[in-house]
Scaffold this active site. Structure first.
Site, PDB file in Angstrom:
ATOM      1  N   TRP A 194       0.649  -1.130   0.019  1.00  0.00           N
ATOM      2  CA  TRP A 194      -0.095   0.151  -0.180  1.00  0.00           C
ATOM      3  C   TRP A 194       0.637   1.282  -0.012  1.00  0.00           C
ATOM      4  O   TRP A 194      -0.072   2.995  -0.095  1.00  0.00           O
ATOM      5  CB  TRP A 194      -0.637  -0.011   0.872  1.00  0.00           C
ATOM      6  CG  TRP A 194      -0.029   0.414   2.434  1.00  0.00           C
ATOM      7  CD1 TRP A 194       0.955  -0.456   3.031  1.00  0.00           C
ATOM      8  CD2 TRP A 194      -0.783   1.375   3.399  1.00  0.00           C
ATOM      9  NE1 TRP A 194       1.011   0.106   4.626  1.00  0.00           N
ATOM     10  CE2 TRP A 194      -0.015   1.570   4.157  1.00  0.00           C
ATOM     11  CE3 TRP A 194      -2.090   2.132   3.524  1.00  0.00           C
ATOM     12  CZ2 TRP A 194       0.453   2.377   5.830  1.00  0.00           C
ATOM     13  CZ3 TRP A 194      -1.843   2.754   4.888  1.00  0.00           C
ATOM     14  CH2 TRP A 194      -1.064   2.856   5.710  1.00  0.00           C
ATOM     15  N   ASP A 195       2.189   1.174   0.402  1.00  0.00           N
ATOM     16  CA  ASP A 195       2.562   2.239   0.300  1.00  0.00           C
ATOM     17  C   ASP A 195       2.833   3.091  -0.997  1.00  0.00           C
ATOM     18  O   ASP A 195       3.185   4.211  -1.184  1.00  0.00           O
ATOM     19  CB  ASP A 195       4.647   1.527   0.551  1.00  0.00           C
ATOM     20  CG  ASP A 195       4.799   0.958   2.329  1.00  0.00           C
ATOM     21  OD1 ASP A 195       4.264   0.114   1.814  1.00  0.00           O
ATOM     22  OD2 ASP A 195       5.657   1.487   2.821  1.00  0.00           O
ATOM     23  N   GLU A 327      -0.786  -2.150  11.881  1.00  0.00           N
ATOM     24  CA  GLU A 327      -0.484  -3.630  11.619  1.00  0.00           C
ATOM     25  C   GLU A 327      -0.408  -4.326  13.040  1.00  0.00           C
ATOM     26  O   GLU A 327       0.263  -5.557  13.159  1.00  0.00           O
ATOM     27  CB  GLU A 327       0.667  -3.727  11.270  1.00  0.00           C
ATOM     28  CG  GLU A 327       0.055  -3.524   9.605  1.00  0.00           C
ATOM     29  CD  GLU A 327       1.343  -4.080   8.743  1.00  0.00           C
ATOM     30  OE1 GLU A 327       0.912  -3.509   7.214  1.00  0.00           O
ATOM     31  OE2 GLU A 327       2.732  -3.886   9.351  1.00  0.00           O
ATOM     32  N   LYS A 396       1.316   1.284  16.133  1.00  0.00           N
ATOM     33  CA  LYS A 396       2.408   1.021  15.028  1.00  0.00           C
ATOM     34  C   LYS A 396       2.328   2.556  14.473  1.00  0.00           C
ATOM     35  O   LYS A 396       3.381   3.224  13.845  1.00  0.00           O
ATOM     36  CB  LYS A 396       2.107  -0.210  13.599  1.00  0.00           C
ATOM     37  CG  LYS A 396       2.915  -0.189  13.111  1.00  0.00           C
ATOM     38  CD  LYS A 396       3.732  -1.980  12.461  1.00  0.00           C
ATOM     39  CE  LYS A 396       4.677  -0.945  10.898  1.00  0.00           C
ATOM     40  NZ  LYS A 396       4.777  -2.099   9.645  1.00  0.00           N
ATOM     41  N   GLN A 397       1.351   3.041  13.381  1.00  0.00           N
ATOM     42  CA  GLN A 397       1.660   3.816  12.537  1.00  0.00           C
ATOM     43  C   GLN A 397       0.782   4.895  11.990  1.00  0.00           C
ATOM     44  O   GLN A 397      -0.868   4.465  12.484  1.00  0.00           O
ATOM     45  CB  GLN A 397       2.738   3.616  11.067  1.00  0.00           C
ATOM     46  CG  GLN A 397       1.554   2.146  10.521  1.00  0.00           C
ATOM     47  CD  GLN A 397       2.134   1.647   9.905  1.00  0.00           C
ATOM     48  OE1 GLN A 397       3.304   1.773   9.206  1.00  0.00           O
ATOM     49  NE2 GLN A 397       1.203   0.991   8.764  1.00  0.00           N
TER      50      GLN A 397
END
Length: 735
Positions: A194-195, A327, A396-397
């Protein structure tokens, strides 16, 4: 291809002996390949040259794919005497079985051609030769787009290097997408996640849409693999379920013991959103019909088959058992707010695309989009990450904070700020680099009063850039290198954040702000619907320089005259610096009026058909046509401006009679046009046009003193222009 060399340079010698040592490419160095290294002789322009070739075949093979052969060829020599201040070049070439039936033969042929070109260039010197000239011209074309920031060299350097590393990993004619570790390492096995669409793609799209198109093509070329993955579940899903970790074939390459490969299912909607942004930014109907509709409609069908209907309220739908962008929740959750929102956007875009291409959409798309549960904690005025999220749990992010941007989920300012504050406290400080750029965007759009938070998060967004070449690390302490996912997040913070770009259906919104310690900034080479635009932002009180002063006894004229023959005129303000009431004459675009307390924004249409400008936040909205070479200027912070590729009832810039009280327009005219421009309020504009017959009002100034003096301005303008010799037909009699 690795070559080791050593050089000995003695004192002030005019030359240096460089000794090359061929490094054996051991299998341990390239464990993914079985390889053979050999040397051969070939003729280059009548001279025998030794060439080293390396041929490797992949050991691992994806499902449904054949082993890939890679061939590299390089010129080798035992030593070379190099003179000071002279350019030298070494050449290498590669081919793979992805684009060649005989990689080795074609790599050698490519190398021979390169060596011949370089040898021909030696006659005039490599720096003046064809190879270097073509190389420099190709990069110069790309660098027509970019960002300049006066006062923030660190930002300017990081933007340039970030864009360079992404561009170096991407080609328009090779639709093989991007990987988080770029081409600099084998991080993430060179695979695509997905980056690409969520983090790296937006910066590519606004500057180089042709390259963005190749990223979409990569996904479309693997549509069959996405359909096969959906069918592989029990019970099978319909439509296209794109792999979380994709490589050559598009089959799932995520290791079986990592749940993301099976459960992180927002990626299909992320891809659909990238298609939407491309279409909105380019208006490319061919892409929409040939690629967009097949891809987006099958993504929509996947989500229709993936949702479950609520057992109590049948109008509600859920998505259960998915891994969100956070995640750390790798066991799967119910109603991930990110997953549900992007799925909703994908379903609605599928409806839009179907209608655009003349196909009746599946009625379920809109029904499910409307019914998808979007979780919200009304008491906390905050969005939980998913149904059952325990407040304070580490993540996580970036996850929830992505909803306002880039996915433009409507929410109150209070909720957006609460989300930023809550999730900043629980986001892993050693997590991936791209997260803090999205926090920066959130605070930038929050506006006045949040500049400090915006600045702190923005600076943090490129803290992982490492000297001396601004190479990215995934985390503050290491991780993947060179991590261009982080580069993509940072580029979005710099462009979509501080310049307020938003790609919408029918228009491009622009609402710039200056970052901390910057006096001015320019975003150049924005591509929108076949046009090229630039946005220049100047803060209040920023320094500027005059080319020369023009004597004038009329302060009002200096403030209102606008542009003539590529120069613009502004009142200097008097005092010791300019020796009294004088008008500053300076080159257009080099400086801006200093009498705006808020600073100024200049929008310039550099190339392409005319485009309409529409101010979106005033009581008396205006819409004017910006043609090539025209610069429209407005007060910094006065509200977003929409750039429309086309629109009905749009007046030309000169004839625009309704506009914001903050707007000052300037237009460059040729001498033969016998026209000039000066800013006046709309109420005085009609008087001025009636009085001069030539002057065209292009903006307005809010000064009541100017309003009162409007009747006398036209005579002053006529006299002053004649004094400059620009428009001899305008005389006192005409005035």
């Amino acid at each position: 291809m690795v070559m080791e060399y050593s050089a000995s340079w003695e004192g002030a010698a005019a030359s240096v002996d460089v000794h090359f040592a061929k490094r054996a490419l051991h299998p341990a160095d390239f464990g993914d390949f079985t390889s053979i290294t050999s040397t051969r002789q070939c003729s280059v322009a009548g001279q025998e040259r030794q060439i080293l070739t390396w041929i490797g075949t992949t050991v691992g093979v994806e499902t449904g794919a054949q082993p890939t052969k890679v061939a590299m060829a390089a010129w080798v020599t035992s030593s070379e005497r190099m003179e000071k201040r002279r350019w030298y070049a070494m050449a290498a070439a590669y081919r793979t079985s992805l684009d060649s039936a005989d990689p080795e033969a074609e790599a050698v042929a490519d190398l021979q051609k390169a060596l011949e070109d370089l040898q021909a260039d030696q006659v005039s010197g490599l720096k003046a030769g064809k190879v270097f000239a073509e190389h420099r011209a190709a990069w110069a074309k790309l660098w027509e787009s970019g960002l300049a920031v006066e006062g923030r060299l660190d930002v300017e350097q990081a933007v340039k290097s970030s864009a360079y590393y992404i561009l170096s990993s991407l080609r328009e004619d090779r639709p093989y997408s991007l990987s988080p570790g770029s081409l600099a390492s084998n991080a993430y096995n060179g695979h695509t996640f997905w980056d690409t669409e969520t983090w790296m793609y937006p910066g590519v799209l606004i500057w180089w849409p042709e390259l963005a198109r190749s990223l979409i093509q990569y996904r479309y070329n693997r549509l069959e693999a996405a359909e096969a993955k959906a069918k592989g579940y029990s019970p099978p899903y319909r439509g296209a379920m794109f792999s979380w970790e994709s490589a050559f074939s598009g089959s799932e390459t995520c290791p079986p013991d990592w749940s993301m490969g099976q459960l992180e299912q927002h990626i299909s909607a992320d891809i659909a959103f990238a298609v939407r942004q491309y279409y909105y930014a380019t208006g490319d109907r061919d892409m929409l019909e040939e690629v967009g509709y097949p891809l987006v409609s099958k993504v929509a069908e996947f989500y229709v088959s993936r949702v479950t209907q609520d057992t109590v309220d049948p109008s509600k739908y859920h998505i259960e058992g998915v891994v969100p962008p956070d995640e750390y929740e790798d066991k799967g959750v119910k109603d991930s707010i990110y997953t549900n929102w992007v799925a909703k956007a994908a379903l609605l875009f599928a409806v839009e695309v179907s209608k655009a291409v003349g196909v009746t959409p599946n009625a379920k798309w809109a029904e499910i989009a409307e019914g998808l549960v979007i979780v919200y904690d009304a008491a906390k005025k905050t969005h939980p990450e998913f149904d059952g999220y325990k407040w304070g749990t580490n993540i996580k992010q970036a996850d929830v904070v992505l909803l306002p941007y880039p996915f433009q989920m409507p929410m109150s300012k209070e909720s957006k700020l609460h989300d930023l504050e809550v999730y900043a406290q629980v986001t892993d400080s050693d997590g991936p680099a791209m997260t803090w750029g999205m926090h920066a965007v959130g605070y930038i759009t929050a506006g006045k009063g949040y500049e400090a938070q915006a600045s702190t998060n923005f600076d943090r967004s490129f803290a992982n850039v490492k000297a001396p070449f601004d190479v990215w690390t995934e985390t503050p302490t290491g991780g993947a290198i060179n991590f261009i996912t982080g580069a993509g997040g940072f580029l979005q913070a710099a462009t979509f954040g501080y310049f307020g770009l938003r790609i919408q259906d029918g228009y491009l919104a622009v609402q710039p702000a200056l970052m901390a310690n910057a006096t001015s900034a320019e975003l150049r080479g924005i591509r929108y619907h076949g046009r090229t635009l630039s946005v220049h932002v100047r803060g209040a009180g920023a320094p500027w320089a005059c080319h020369e002063y023009v004597d004038s006894q009329d302060e009002n004229w200096c403030k209102t005259v606008g542009t003539v023959e590529g120069y613009e005129y502004s009142f200097d303000g008097g005092g010791a610096q300019c020796g009294g009431c004088r008008c500053c004459r300076r080159q257009l675009g080099e400086a801006h009026d200093s009498d705006s307390a808020q600073g100024l924004v200049t929008l310039t249409l550099v190339a392409g058909p005319a485009i309409a400008l529409e101010e979106a936040s005033t009581r008396s909205p205006w819409k004017c046509l910006l043609s090539t070479g025209t610069a429209a200027r407005l007060a910094l912070g006065s509200g977003p401006v929409h750039l429309l590729a086309s629109g009905p009832n749009t007046k030309s810039l000169e004839d625009c009679a309704e506009h914001s009280a903050q707007v000052v327009y300037h237009r460059l005219y040729s001498k033969s046009s016998r026209q000039t421009v000066f800013g006046q309020p709309a109420s005085a504009q009609t008087q001025a046009q009636r009085a001069t017959g030539y002057a065209l009002a292009l903006g307005c100034l809010a000064s009541l003193a100017l309003l009162a003096a409007a009747a006398g301005l036209s005579r002053a303008v006529g006299r002053s222009l004649c004094r400059e010799g620009a428009y001899s037909e305008i005389t006192d009699d005409h005035a």
